[in-house]
Motif scaffolding. Structure first.
Motif, PDB file in Angstrom:
ATOM      1  N   TRP A 474      -4.868  -4.368   0.920  1.00  0.00           N
ATOM      2  CA  TRP A 474      -4.147  -5.462   0.275  1.00  0.00           C
ATOM      3  C   TRP A 474      -2.885  -5.749   1.070  1.00  0.00           C
ATOM      4  O   TRP A 474      -2.949  -6.060   2.238  1.00  0.00           O
ATOM      5  N   LYS A 475      -1.734  -5.633   0.480  1.00  0.00           N
ATOM      6  CA  LYS A 475      -0.503  -5.985   1.177  1.00  0.00           C
ATOM      7  C   LYS A 475       0.182  -4.755   1.760  1.00  0.00           C
ATOM      8  O   LYS A 475       1.334  -4.825   2.162  1.00  0.00           O
ATOM      9  N   PHE A 476      -0.515  -3.642   1.753  1.00  0.00           N
ATOM     10  CA  PHE A 476       0.099  -2.412   2.249  1.00  0.00           C
ATOM     11  C   PHE A 476      -0.389  -2.108   3.660  1.00  0.00           C
ATOM     12  O   PHE A 476      -1.592  -2.072   3.903  1.00  0.00           O
ATOM     13  N   GLU A 477       0.551  -1.891   4.563  1.00  0.00           N
ATOM     14  CA  GLU A 477       0.179  -1.369   5.866  1.00  0.00           C
ATOM     15  C   GLU A 477      -0.134   0.112   5.699  1.00  0.00           C
ATOM     16  O   GLU A 477       0.126   0.708   4.661  1.00  0.00           O
ATOM     17  N   VAL A 479      -0.306   3.545   4.918  1.00  0.00           N
ATOM     18  CA  VAL A 479       0.641   4.399   4.198  1.00  0.00           C
ATOM     19  C   VAL A 479       0.519   5.817   4.756  1.00  0.00           C
ATOM     20  O   VAL A 479      -0.580   6.272   5.048  1.00  0.00           O
ATOM     21  N   LEU A 516      -5.007  -9.149  -6.612  1.00  0.00           N
ATOM     22  CA  LEU A 516      -4.310  -9.717  -7.769  1.00  0.00           C
ATOM     23  C   LEU A 516      -4.419 -11.235  -7.755  1.00  0.00           C
ATOM     24  O   LEU A 516      -4.575 -11.886  -8.788  1.00  0.00           O
ATOM     25  N   GLU A 517      -4.374 -11.777  -6.566  1.00  0.00           N
ATOM     26  CA  GLU A 517      -4.287 -13.229  -6.434  1.00  0.00           C
ATOM     27  C   GLU A 517      -5.505 -13.962  -7.001  1.00  0.00           C
ATOM     28  O   GLU A 517      -5.404 -15.118  -7.392  1.00  0.00           O
TER      29      GLU A 517
END
Lengths: 629, 629
Positions: A474-477, A479, A516-517
């Motif tokens: 998603w929006k996470f590089e 981790v 989510l979008e």
């Protein structure tokens, strides 16, 4: 609110009465459906201090807001109750035709209260409900129960049933929904205590939808997205078992031998360069007869595993999925996939949770290894890691609560260690719930998520393993899974998002498809209401805080957000995550971060201000904290 | 969306053109009005790297969603622009009749872009707008400008004007709205650079409201609440100056002598047991001619201060309020309330922010004390703490950018220290904005709020002093103001709530009357839309993150969330908060907590996931971070 019937079926088993009530508009607006609505109903219905196996516990059942609408993978139905396994609030979700039928029958939710004196079944047909005697079903396994129902009531009913384990109040008993399980937390025991053997639902109406044409368009659009998505091929080909090689060999975070190892060492040593037997690349071509789907799923991950020959001939089970490969495979060190499939079938038929069951037996295996248990304590069974015959014998006795084995192990590892008076130090549970298939010593964010999950050791409450192991998601590089820095918000966001998925009834395996979008347009089409992405996420957060508030009311606090001793003290000994553990101090750092991200006090209690700002003012008064420090 | 006109007036000063545009429904739904709408318009209109005093900066003006509806204290109009004082995003809010008139004229917002070559005024009358020459107004002080407008354009216009300071591009110049100021951040200079001397608005229509009857009912209800509220008596009797004794003597957190002291020591020593002159208990009975209210306020805190005799005869000013008692009183150690009132009037007429102005002069006083500045550097003025004559002379020159004083001080303390090449270590600003009247060494949560505020040293962005000093406030029990534990969420929540108040246009002094819970019914009546409390708070959070995103785009990051050296290194020497400071390490602890509560990276950058979940996907792409650690 459009897109819902606004009807609640209330079943009082003590009075043997059923009643239909209007659901308040506020509840629908704030909780939408599924886990949200079930949580709200359960919170309100269950008094403080309720005995989970007493008549004062209630079970709320609610199909997700989108379940059955045709939106692909929107298939889930949520149960909420106080768990006899953990004493906490519990959500238990299944891909259940029952929920679809409930909606078609005109109900958004069912609330089951009280307790019957003799076995009964609840029969719901198109807006009408009745309780019928079910003494003839009592004692039957889940498959036999379904068959007896077809025989007695005719075709076309969708069902939820319990097996012998639920009847015997095993705290790891499941609720079986036409072969899919609401597995965790002992919901089967709660129904068993109420002597509700089965729920049968037939519905022939339409599921209400604010904009049916738009829902059809969206279903088409998302089906196309799913058809072309790379994950779909994997799901359909090998199911969730495909995680295994990744978690096991690549990450070294597939716990085995009761978490003595971070990967299934002995199986790899045997397999050499080849695939280990537990890997679906090995077994799916050989044993998978066909895919099995939840209602409305167009990327079915279920595999019908059929064994036609040999020692386990006749075995037929929907599975084993990834978690089960761990709990009935890696954890007890059972390397034979046929034995794992047989064990899986046994759990399903008797009605116990495969994760809790396997991890509990693995605990017993280690207790034997350490000399804490002898064969004479286990009805003469010589229980050892890797001994599939002994493993299957013990599982069967657990599911039936038979003999000394049943007495010791049927209620999970925490109760077992308490009964034995030792072995808690290698009991792999949090708040009493056995841990799933991620060695959290090597994934600090997942460890935090497990520690704080309101129902105990659970991978589904946050589903944050995607971010920790997934490179980018998603929006996470990417981790850093070995780091404890900044894990609070990461876990909170995933919890809120996963709660929302359970509210809507969408499968969590679709979180990397809808993210989510994708959700606001679905909710708008279904309800006619315009929720922004942020507002929908707030619904998830609201539900999550409601669950925590329930636990706080029962005395759960920071001290209960713990990790098993082994996770904190014994590093993973070998492999890609060698040396990893989560120290007590690291856990405290992450808890501080997490509570801050949640708007909870340092004691882990939701602040009054947070609860009020989540539209839960009554909870703010009841359990909220005013102390920030 | 109902309850709004949906109209934006776009003024291009470079082209000398005006145009009416439809506001997109999405923006209205997500940002509602006031600060929200202004922030969105400014963010979209101002390109990265825009010179705050260049034509590429824009000023967006928007009345709050409830402003002018009759809901008591809903009176505020917000300006948003890039600040020439700080280089950051800036919100500047006034209790402005201008906003009420704008709504009656059919506009929800005005966006001012470009720059004019010669002085102009914008004249808006009932759905029509034009630019007119204003060369004849140029050079006039704010009071004279208003008089000239009445003379030239007739009665009935509501105005926003700049004084000589704005014309001379003083970075601490205000925008005067009929005697109420949009004070902080140099909005007056931005209009001055655009050569927009004045905005005149006349509106005779009705303000759109979804449910006018319901708004009337709610106005009545809340007026009754306010009438009976204990704070009302205080506001009406003494105004915000009533904080003084509490902050000064009780808490020892009223900074004086350029923050060398935590209370106004010399004044108390002089006063003995009596009230110090700055205390309104002393001066209000003597000098307050009547109360002055923002539009629609039924608990006016403004006091018309009239001096009829003596050295300052003829002084007539709306004030001084609490902040001004500090900046023009305690900070330069001016103990005479008459001198403070005179200084206040001077600032208002010339159009400079009283807080920034007084703190900047106090900096110069300390620079003199240390020998960094000599009278010859200050046009021969012998500037000393406590010398009211020298103080007033310097203020006047600052406001007019006259002489060496003007050159050195007109742009605030940060620019002054840079120009002098020394003295930054006792310049009391954050990001260039001078600090308001709370000695944050003795209130750690307020210190955090000041450090992170998007527009620099600001008490209004979080308004968290209520929680830190207030014993109990809203849902918070007494917060330990000396502790740094768990301040992240506390500050975040207050910021989101205060942003929401600026979106709705409700006075922040009413936050202890409406709290959060009172807001949904107001918004529902105004818009016809059902927002829950949580959803409204999300609007505030969205706007707050937009402001931060603007700053991140301009290169602001964790390093800029600093505190003045004096706050970190020099403890408060005496009084109830003696020994308090905020160490560098304490600040880092609080920043970590705060970013976690906000869903921002450790670098202080909003995570992409947070921005997406706030319905700001474009910002997620533009400035969001994917890195949690």
């Amino acid at each position: 609110m459009k897109g819902v019937a606004g009807k609640l079926l209330v079943v009082d088993l003590s009075k043997q009465a059923v009643e239909t009530r209007e659901l308040p508009g506020d509840s629908l607006r704030l909780f939408l459906g599924g886990f949200g609505l079930a949580a709200k109903l359960a919170y309100d219905a269950i008094p403080k201090g309720a005995d989970p196996l007493g008549p004062e516990n209630s079970v709320a059942i609610a199909p997700g807001l989108l379940t059955g609408t045709g939106i692909p993978t929107a298939s889930k139905t949520a149960l909420a109750f106080r768990s006899p396994l953990t004493g906490t609030f519990c959500r238990s979700v299944a891909g259940a035709w029952l929920g679809v039928a409930l909606r078609k029958a005109g109900y958004d939710a069912v609330l089951i209260t009280g307790a019957s004196e003799k076995p009964v079944a609840l029969v719901v047909e198109d807006g009408k409900a009745r309780l019928v005697d079910a003494s003839d079903l009592w004692g039957l396994d889940t498959r036999a129960t379904r068959a007896a129902i077809r025989e007695k009531f005719g075709e076309g009913f969708r069902t939820a049933v319990i097996g012998p384990a639920g009847e015997k109040l095993s705290r790891i008993a499941i609720v079986d929904c036409d072969g899919r399980q609401a597995g965790r937390g002992g919901g089967g025991a709660v129904l068993g205590a109420k002597k509700l053997k089965a729920i049968l639902v037939k519905g022939t109406g339409d599921i209400p939808t604010a904009d049916p044409e738009r829902i059809k368009e969206l279903a088409k659009k998302w089906n196309e997205v799913i058809r072309d998505h790379p994950a779909t091929k994997a799901d359909m080909g090998y199911g969730s078992g495909e995680f295994l090689d990744w978690m096991n060999r690549e990450s070294g975070t597939f716990p085995s031998r009761n978490w003595q190892w971070g990967f299934f060492k002995s199986a790899y040593e045997r397999a050499g360069e080849g695939k280990i037997e537990l890997d679906p690349y090995y077994w799916a071509p050989k044993y998978s007869a066909r895919n099995v789907a939840c209602p409305g799923c167009t990327k079915p991950c279920g595999k019908l595993f059929v064994i036609k020959e040999g020692k386990y001939a006749g075995t037929e089970v929907d599975g084993p999925e990834y978690e089960t490969l761990y709990s009935l495979g890696g954890c007890p060190e059972v390397a034979s996939i046929e034995a794992v499939a047989k064990a899986n079938e046994l759990c399903d038929l008797l009605g116990i949770d495969t994760i809790s069951a396997g991890v509990t037996v693995a605990w017993a295996m280690e207790a034997v290894e350490r000399g804490f248990l002898k064969p004479e304590d286990l009805d003469g069974i010589d229980l050892k890691f890797g001994d599939e015959d002994a493993f299957l014998k013990v599982l069967e006795r657990m599911g039936k609560r038979e003999g000394k084995v049943g007495e010791l192990l049927s209620d999970g590892s925490k109760a077992a260690a308490e009964r034995l008076g030792k072995g808690e130090e290698f009991a792999i549970h949090i708040k009493g719930m056995e841990l799933p298939a991620y060695d959290i010593r090597g994934a600090k964010g997942v460890a935090l998520a497990f520690a704080v999950s309101f129902r105990g050791g659970c991978h589904l409450t946050a589903g944050v393993y995607g971010a920790e192991f997934g490179g980018s998601w998603w929006k996470f590089e990417a981790v850093d899974r070995h780091s404890v820095v900044n894990k609070g918000f990461e876990v909170k966001l995933h919890e809120d998002l996963m709660a929302l998925y359970d509210v809507l009834g969408i499968c969590k395996f679709s979180r990397h498809i809808f993210f989510l979008e994708g959700l606001p347009e679905l909710v708008a089409a279904q309800t006619g209401l315009s929720f922004s992405a942020g507002e929908l996420l707030t619904v998830g957060e609201r539900v999550y805080n409601l669950a925590r508030a329930f636990n706080v009311r029962e005395g759960f606090t920071r001290d209960h957000d713990h990790l098993p001793k082994r996770v904190m003290e014994d590093p993973i000994p070998e492999g890609p995550s060698a040396g990893d553990r989560v120290s007590y101090e690291e856990l405290q750092v992450m808890l501080d971060d997490y509570y801050e991200a949640r708007g909870w006090s340092r004691a882990g209690v939701p602040l009054k201000a947070k609860l009020v700002s989540l539209d839960l003012p009554e909870l703010a008064e009841e359990v909220g904290s005013g102390k920030v420090g």
